[in-house]
Design a protein around this motif. Sequence first.
Motif, PDB file in Angstrom:
ATOM      1  N   LEU A  59       0.835  -1.216   0.000  1.00  0.00           N
ATOM      2  CA  LEU A  59       0.000   0.000   0.000  1.00  0.00           C
ATOM      3  C   LEU A  59       0.861   1.254   0.000  1.00  0.00           C
ATOM      4  O   LEU A  59       0.607   2.192  -0.764  1.00  0.00           O
ATOM      5  N   ILE A  62       2.436   1.583  -3.438  1.00  0.00           N
ATOM      6  CA  ILE A  62       1.538   2.025  -4.522  1.00  0.00           C
ATOM      7  C   ILE A  62       1.222   3.506  -4.353  1.00  0.00           C
ATOM      8  O   ILE A  62       1.089   4.239  -5.345  1.00  0.00           O
ATOM      9  N   MET A  63       1.158   4.000  -3.105  1.00  0.00           N
ATOM     10  CA  MET A  63       0.893   5.430  -2.917  1.00  0.00           C
ATOM     11  C   MET A  63       2.085   6.262  -3.394  1.00  0.00           C
ATOM     12  O   MET A  63       1.910   7.268  -4.091  1.00  0.00           O
ATOM     13  N   THR A  66       2.111   6.161  -7.106  1.00  0.00           N
ATOM     14  CA  THR A  66       1.070   7.007  -7.696  1.00  0.00           C
ATOM     15  C   THR A  66       1.512   8.467  -7.720  1.00  0.00           C
ATOM     16  O   THR A  66       1.310   9.173  -8.712  1.00  0.00           O
ATOM     17  N   HIS A  69       3.991   8.827 -10.405  1.00  0.00           N
ATOM     18  CA  HIS A  69       3.336   8.740 -11.711  1.00  0.00           C
ATOM     19  C   HIS A  69       2.587  10.039 -12.042  1.00  0.00           C
ATOM     20  O   HIS A  69       2.650  10.524 -13.166  1.00  0.00           O
ATOM     21  N   LEU A  70       1.911  10.608 -11.036  1.00  0.00           N
ATOM     22  CA  LEU A  70       1.162  11.838 -11.304  1.00  0.00           C
ATOM     23  C   LEU A  70       2.111  12.999 -11.562  1.00  0.00           C
ATOM     24  O   LEU A  70       1.785  13.923 -12.315  1.00  0.00           O
ATOM     25  N   LYS A  75       4.966   6.165 -18.581  1.00  0.00           N
ATOM     26  CA  LYS A  75       4.244   5.620 -19.736  1.00  0.00           C
ATOM     27  C   LYS A  75       3.335   4.460 -19.334  1.00  0.00           C
ATOM     28  O   LYS A  75       2.181   4.405 -19.734  1.00  0.00           O
ATOM     29  N   ALA A  78      -0.181   3.907 -15.325  1.00  0.00           N
ATOM     30  CA  ALA A  78      -1.583   3.606 -15.028  1.00  0.00           C
ATOM     31  C   ALA A  78      -1.820   2.099 -15.024  1.00  0.00           C
ATOM     32  O   ALA A  78      -2.509   1.571 -14.142  1.00  0.00           O
ATOM     33  N   ILE A  81      -0.335   0.599 -11.904  1.00  0.00           N
ATOM     34  CA  ILE A  81      -1.164   0.883 -10.731  1.00  0.00           C
ATOM     35  C   ILE A  81      -2.357  -0.064 -10.693  1.00  0.00           C
ATOM     36  O   ILE A  81      -2.707  -0.599  -9.639  1.00  0.00           O
ATOM     37  N   LYS A  82      -2.974  -0.294 -11.865  1.00  0.00           N
ATOM     38  CA  LYS A  82      -4.128  -1.189 -11.916  1.00  0.00           C
ATOM     39  C   LYS A  82      -3.754  -2.588 -11.439  1.00  0.00           C
ATOM     40  O   LYS A  82      -4.443  -3.183 -10.599  1.00  0.00           O
ATOM     41  N   PHE A  85      -2.959  -2.649  -7.748  1.00  0.00           N
ATOM     42  CA  PHE A  85      -4.173  -2.476  -6.955  1.00  0.00           C
ATOM     43  C   PHE A  85      -4.932  -3.793  -6.826  1.00  0.00           C
ATOM     44  O   PHE A  85      -5.372  -4.177  -5.738  1.00  0.00           O
ATOM     45  N   LEU A  86      -5.039  -4.501  -7.961  1.00  0.00           N
ATOM     46  CA  LEU A  86      -5.724  -5.801  -7.931  1.00  0.00           C
ATOM     47  C   LEU A  86      -4.978  -6.762  -7.019  1.00  0.00           C
ATOM     48  O   LEU A  86      -5.606  -7.495  -6.221  1.00  0.00           O
ATOM     49  N   ILE A  88      -3.113  -6.024  -4.415  1.00  0.00           N
ATOM     50  CA  ILE A  88      -3.300  -5.659  -3.013  1.00  0.00           C
ATOM     51  C   ILE A  88      -4.683  -6.084  -2.538  1.00  0.00           C
ATOM     52  O   ILE A  88      -4.849  -6.581  -1.415  1.00  0.00           O
ATOM     53  N   ALA A  89      -5.691  -5.899  -3.400  1.00  0.00           N
ATOM     54  CA  ALA A  89      -7.046  -6.314  -3.031  1.00  0.00           C
ATOM     55  C   ALA A  89      -7.072  -7.813  -2.746  1.00  0.00           C
ATOM     56  O   ALA A  89      -7.690  -8.263  -1.773  1.00  0.00           O
TER      57      ALA A  89
ATOM     58  N   ALA B 114      -7.724   3.826 -15.042  1.00  0.00           N
ATOM     59  CA  ALA B 114      -7.168   3.148 -13.872  1.00  0.00           C
ATOM     60  C   ALA B 114      -7.971   3.503 -12.621  1.00  0.00           C
ATOM     61  O   ALA B 114      -8.260   2.635 -11.793  1.00  0.00           O
ATOM     62  N   ILE B 121     -12.856  -2.166  -8.049  1.00  0.00           N
ATOM     63  CA  ILE B 121     -12.337  -3.235  -7.185  1.00  0.00           C
ATOM     64  C   ILE B 121     -12.629  -2.908  -5.726  1.00  0.00           C
ATOM     65  O   ILE B 121     -13.081  -3.770  -4.955  1.00  0.00           O
ATOM     66  N   LEU B 125     -14.880  -5.054  -3.075  1.00  0.00           N
ATOM     67  CA  LEU B 125     -14.324  -5.527  -1.811  1.00  0.00           C
ATOM     68  C   LEU B 125     -15.177  -5.064  -0.636  1.00  0.00           C
ATOM     69  O   LEU B 125     -15.503  -5.851   0.262  1.00  0.00           O
TER      70      LEU B 125
END
Lengths: 107, 155
Positions: A59, A62-63, A66, A69-70, A75, A78, A81-82, A85-86, A88-89, B114, B121, B125
């Motif tokens: 987590l 990824i923060m 992000t 990336h922002l 390139k 995004a 990150i997707k 994110f999956l 981590i879920a 994204a 997701i 959840l």
Amino acid sequence: MAQQQPSFLEWLSHHLFACPFKTYFGFDCPGCGLQRSIVALLKGDVIDSIKLYPATIPLVLIMVFTLIHLKFDLKFGAFAIKVAFLGIAVIILINYIYKIYNHQLIA
Amino acid sequence: MSEEQENPQENNPIDLNKSENPVEIPSTSGPVTPPPFQQPPPFGQFQGGMGQQNLPNSTISLVLGILALPACCFYGIFGLIFGIIAWVLGGGDVKKYQSNPGLYTESSYKNAKAGKICGMIATILSLLFIGFVILIVVGAITHPDAYDQFFKGFR
């Protein structure tokens, strides 16, 4: 400064937010352990942090990613990150199911 | 499960390129749309996106979508709220980009997509968790003795 830091962490570990879910229902929610894990990470115990809540380090990563990336507009940012994110879920879900099976919800 | 199965299809970048072309072709042939809005997109694409704007809500939706995951721990409701907001904002931006792809930058479109998927997701959840909680509460109401015994066994 070297003396202040451990004392601050100690103070922090005694002043965490009590999970409102756990106080009402009596068992853990999927996010329980996150704060303890963050405190362990700040103390430097990576293994302890993973044991308390495995999704903390991903987590944080990824923060940070992000924000990078922002700022710099990578390139494949995004897409990365997707996927992360999956992942981590899935980690959170597996962690919670593991807790249910091992009766660690009520501790 | 059906919502999760839709995700891989939207991850494909190949579908996007296919979907862009049918949008552009009718816009050039259609007499209804004004000509000044048709010409900037090709210029912007050839010049490397100099005249293009970012989509307005792409960054917010991405950030909210990621924050929705740790926010699941407060009853699951905060995760649900953040996730749905990220989903709606990202989905709106994706539609906006697909209606005229030349106006907006492609990187912000990727961010919006994204954010939409992250929100999706997180929503799934938190819905799973809320369903789990409802199951337990219903179980506790219908069988209070079993609930008490279950908790006494571990205390």
